[in-house]
Scaffold this motif. Structure first.
Motif, PDB file in Angstrom:
ATOM      1  N   LEU A  34      51.451 157.827  69.709  1.00 20.64           N
ATOM      2  CA  LEU A  34      51.017 158.685  70.814  1.00 20.64           C
ATOM      3  C   LEU A  34      49.829 159.573  70.450  1.00 20.64           C
ATOM      4  CD1 LEU A  34      54.409 159.819  72.358  1.00 20.64           C
ATOM      5  CD2 LEU A  34      52.531 158.764  73.624  1.00 20.64           C
ATOM      6  N   GLY A  35      49.632 159.788  69.166  1.00 20.52           N
ATOM      7  CA  GLY A  35      48.544 160.649  68.732  1.00 20.52           C
ATOM      8  C   GLY A  35      47.210 159.943  68.583  1.00 20.52           C
ATOM      9  N   GLN A  36      47.196 158.635  68.826  1.00 24.71           N
ATOM     10  CA  GLN A  36      45.976 157.856  68.655  1.00 24.71           C
ATOM     11  C   GLN A  36      45.417 157.423  70.006  1.00 24.71           C
ATOM     12  OE1 GLN A  36      44.440 157.314  65.708  1.00 24.71           O
ATOM     13  NE2 GLN A  36      46.045 158.592  64.772  1.00 24.71           N
ATOM     14  N   GLU A  37      44.206 157.848  70.312  1.00 28.12           N
ATOM     15  CA  GLU A  37      43.598 157.520  71.598  1.00 28.12           C
ATOM     16  C   GLU A  37      43.439 156.018  71.775  1.00 28.12           C
ATOM     17  OE1 GLU A  37      39.706 158.749  74.318  1.00 28.12           O
ATOM     18  OE2 GLU A  37      40.054 159.697  72.368  1.00 28.12           O
ATOM     19  N   THR A  38      43.179 155.300  70.684  1.00 28.43           N
ATOM     20  CA  THR A  38      43.031 153.849  70.786  1.00 28.43           C
ATOM     21  C   THR A  38      44.342 153.193  71.225  1.00 28.43           C
ATOM     22  OG1 THR A  38      43.506 153.680  68.410  1.00 28.43           O
ATOM     23  CG2 THR A  38      41.183 153.695  69.084  1.00 28.43           C
ATOM     24  N   ASP A  39      45.473 153.739  70.777  1.00 28.32           N
ATOM     25  CA  ASP A  39      46.764 153.190  71.182  1.00 28.32           C
ATOM     26  C   ASP A  39      47.061 153.510  72.638  1.00 28.32           C
ATOM     27  OD1 ASP A  39      47.007 152.246  68.652  1.00 28.32           O
ATOM     28  OD2 ASP A  39      48.781 153.396  68.111  1.00 28.32           O
ATOM     29  N   LEU A  40      46.674 154.698  73.099  1.00 30.21           N
ATOM     30  CA  LEU A  40      46.856 155.043  74.504  1.00 30.21           C
ATOM     31  C   LEU A  40      46.089 154.064  75.388  1.00 30.21           C
ATOM     32  CD1 LEU A  40      46.462 158.941  74.321  1.00 30.21           C
ATOM     33  CD2 LEU A  40      48.595 157.643  74.477  1.00 30.21           C
ATOM     34  N   LYS A  41      44.884 153.734  74.989  1.00 28.87           N
ATOM     35  CA  LYS A  41      44.075 152.786  75.754  1.00 28.87           C
ATOM     36  C   LYS A  41      44.659 151.377  75.675  1.00 28.87           C
ATOM     37  CE  LYS A  41      39.730 155.345  75.398  1.00 28.87           C
ATOM     38  NZ  LYS A  41      38.339 155.358  74.880  1.00 28.87           N
TER      39      LYS A  41
END
Length: 227
Positions: free
Chosen positions: A53-60
């Motif tokens: 959840l802390g990684q913007e790439t994973d959110l995308k």
């Protein structure tokens, strides 16, 4: 088939939720840093990948999955993931406070922003808070970071429900009491909770499916014990 996204699915309530929704023929996207437990379930309607959840790439990555695999549609989003810390306030480093908020608050915000474009007025976002985050409830020493972060998502839920009340989705938050999970064991060693993770997951599943018809912007306290 309807589509549900669930965070914090490697164990406890989140893992049980994945099984329950899959058994009712929902398409499930299970998001957790450790996706191995869910991968072993071998359901055709469950998708999972390692997710932070802390990684913007994973959110995308979650957003891209919904767009490409589900034709841009999310019916239910359950924010179940949570980071926990039991430590005296004066001994808690600022970095530790930030780490708790990164998952419990900012990660929740980031994933919500990514997935709202794929939701309709009938979609339901359910955030899992804690009785420790409820104003006026019993508080416990050592839980300043955790409980205050859980309080933040209660107010956030109320604000988002107001902001999106005309077009949706519907937002609600459940403040859970004692449930027999690894997190409870860390907070209150030796305490035996009256509810199992599977029992609580069953309640959350049912609320996620039907609760949007009756509630919006509401905090429901789901607890029959203290803590």
């Amino acid at each position: 088939m309807k589509n549900v996204v669930i965070t914090g699915t490697s164990r406890g309530i989140g893992f049980e939720l994945v099984k329950l929704f899959a058994e009712e023929n929902y398409n499930v996207l299970a998001l957790s840093r450790n996706d191995a437990p869910v991968a072993k379930l071998k359901f055709d309607n469950i998708s999972s990948f390692s997710f932070d959840l802390g990684q913007e790439t994973d959110l995308k990555k979650a957003s891209e999955f919904v767009q490409n695999e589900w034709n841009g549609k999310v019916d239910i989003l359950i924010h179940n993931a949570g980071a926990f810390l039991n430590k005296a306030f004066q001994e808690t480093k600022l970095e530790e406070f930030r780490a708790i908020y990164e998952v419990n608050v900012f990660g929740l915000i980031g994933l919500t922003q990514q997935l709202i474009p794929f939701m309709t007025s009938a979609s339901h976002i359910v955030s899992i808070s804690s009785m420790g985050g409820v104003q006026g409830s019993m508080k416990f020493a050592g839980l300043s970071a955790y409980s205050s972060s859980k309080a933040a998502i209660i107010t956030l839920t109320e604000l988002l429900a107001e902001e999106y009340k005309e077009k949706g989705p519907v937002f609600n938050v459940l403040a859970l009491g004692a449930v027999q999970t690894e997190m409870l064991a860390a907070a209150f060693p030796g305490l035996e909770a009256p509810l199992s993770a599977a029992e609580m997951a069953s309640y959350i599943k049912n609320f996620s499916i039907t609760g949007s018809k009756f509630y919006n912007g509401k905090l429901l306290q789901v607890s029959n014990s203290t803590p």
